[in-house]
Motif scaffolding. Structure first.
Motif, PDB file in Angstrom:
ATOM      1  N   ASP A 137       0.818  -1.215   0.000  1.00 27.84           N
ATOM      2  CA  ASP A 137       0.000   0.000   0.000  1.00 27.84           C
ATOM      3  C   ASP A 137       0.855   1.270   0.000  1.00 27.84           C
ATOM      4  O   ASP A 137       0.358   2.368   0.254  1.00 27.84           O
ATOM      5  N   ASN A 139       2.244   3.142  -2.271  1.00 27.90           N
ATOM      6  CA  ASN A 139       1.876   4.223  -3.198  1.00 27.90           C
ATOM      7  C   ASN A 139       0.818   5.145  -2.621  1.00 27.90           C
ATOM      8  O   ASN A 139       0.994   6.354  -2.567  1.00 27.90           O
ATOM      9  N   GLN A 140      -0.247   4.507  -2.173  1.00 27.41           N
ATOM     10  CA  GLN A 140      -1.387   5.258  -1.649  1.00 27.41           C
ATOM     11  C   GLN A 140      -1.005   6.032  -0.385  1.00 27.41           C
ATOM     12  O   GLN A 140      -1.278   7.229  -0.265  1.00 27.41           O
ATOM     13  N   GLU A 144      -1.055  10.043   0.257  1.00 26.12           N
ATOM     14  CA  GLU A 144      -2.048  10.564   1.215  1.00 26.12           C
ATOM     15  C   GLU A 144      -1.388  11.327   2.363  1.00 26.12           C
ATOM     16  O   GLU A 144      -1.904  12.343   2.824  1.00 26.12           O
TER      17      GLU A 144
END
Lengths: 211, 211
Positions: A137, A139-140, A144
């Protein structure tokens, strides 16, 4: 107009030491410190300190000393410590957990924003108030939480793969603790932390002393 | 007659990197490596490598390369890694535990012989097959197990006190991870490992790139 000054790596390496000592001095309630005392506290000659600090401008008053608060702010600016960098640690083993709990992150103005691991048993656990996310995860989470710096604390064989993932996700800097050379694109800053260097250095000097 | 050669700190700092790369090369079953390939693997120019290694003697064959095994043995000797140093880690928090599990100790020929803590809950536990002793027993344990190097991984306010205890107990070298200057007698070797230097360095370079 601000002049561009070329500063040696050795000087840059000493600035955090000055910064740390100034912080302690400030906590003691002191407002002024001489290059002599700074030198005594750090084991660096006052001449070297005056030379280092002179490359950036005039922070002291002759015969009085340096204004602690002002010098601290200036060194912090030079080092970019006023940028509130967001940090993520990848690999939450012993070293990763130690880094996640590293108090100097906060002292130096860095924010621990994310932790990553590939082990399902580790993902979801909380270390220093931050939940461990799965590396898949990255990348996200990097986007964020606006992560600037990725810290690599995984075993050497996985270091390059993790670096690639961090770069793709968008970090600007990598702090690498894996004892392996990592290749990154030119726009990425990388600092390698190799503990075997310090240890071998110590071995070298002990050997010389005991001969 | 063996000549005494003055070697720069920068060269000494690179020797462990050469040593590590040679080890990997050896594990790959290779017997010879060129300065070009060593350079490529390390991100150091072949000229620098040839210059570094020439200060110690003739380890290579022109046009062929370096004999991996021979060069490794020679660098190991120069760094004193053939001395089988016995190590003790003081302060078994996150960092101390990470250091106690540090695989490079063994790779570099260091033996983890003792662990110390002041916390009764930690004393008696086993980390990486070594039982944690109470810091009050440091004198006895250092003598019995012939400890050469003490690693300080305690919080900064306790670092000097721990260093004094290690020196009194008889260690020759100190590897200090506490972000605090430690004063030791002249016959003791000390290497300070300050993580904030690497981190600030990274901050400095990211700031310069983003400006």
């Amino acid at each position: 107009m601000r002049q561009k000054v070329v500063i040696s790596k050795a000087t840059i390496d000493r600035l955090p030491l000055y910064f740390r000592t100034l912080r302690v001095t400030k906590e003691e309630g002191r407002e002024i410190i001489s290059s002599e005392e700074l030198g005594r506290r750090l084991g660096i000659t006052p001449e070297q300190i005056r030379k280092d600090l002179a490359s950036f401008g005039q922070f002291g008053k002759k015969g009085v000393g340096y204004y602690v608060h002002e010098l601290m702010r200036n060194i912090g600016e030079i080092l970019g410590l006023d940028n509130n960098w967001n940090i993520a640690v990848v690999g939450i083993g012993h070293l990763g957990a130690a880094l996640a709990n590293y108090q100097n992150f906060i002292t130096l103005g860095f924010n621990l924003m994310a932790l990553f691991d590939a082990d399902e048993d580790v993902v979801g656990t909380i270390v220093n108030k931050v939940k461990v996310d799965h590396i898949n995860d990255v990348n996200q989470v990097v986007k964020e939480r606006n992560i600037h710096i990725g810290v690599i604390a995984v075993p050497a064989p996985f270091a390059q793969e993790v670096a690639d993932k961090l770069v793709t996700a968008g970090v600007t800097g990598i702090w690498n603790f894996a004892p392996r050379k990592i290749v990154v694109p030119e726009h990425i800053c990388i600092v390698n932390e190799d503990l075997s260097v310090g240890l071998s250095n110590l071995s070298y000097h002990i050997t010389r002393k005991l001969l």
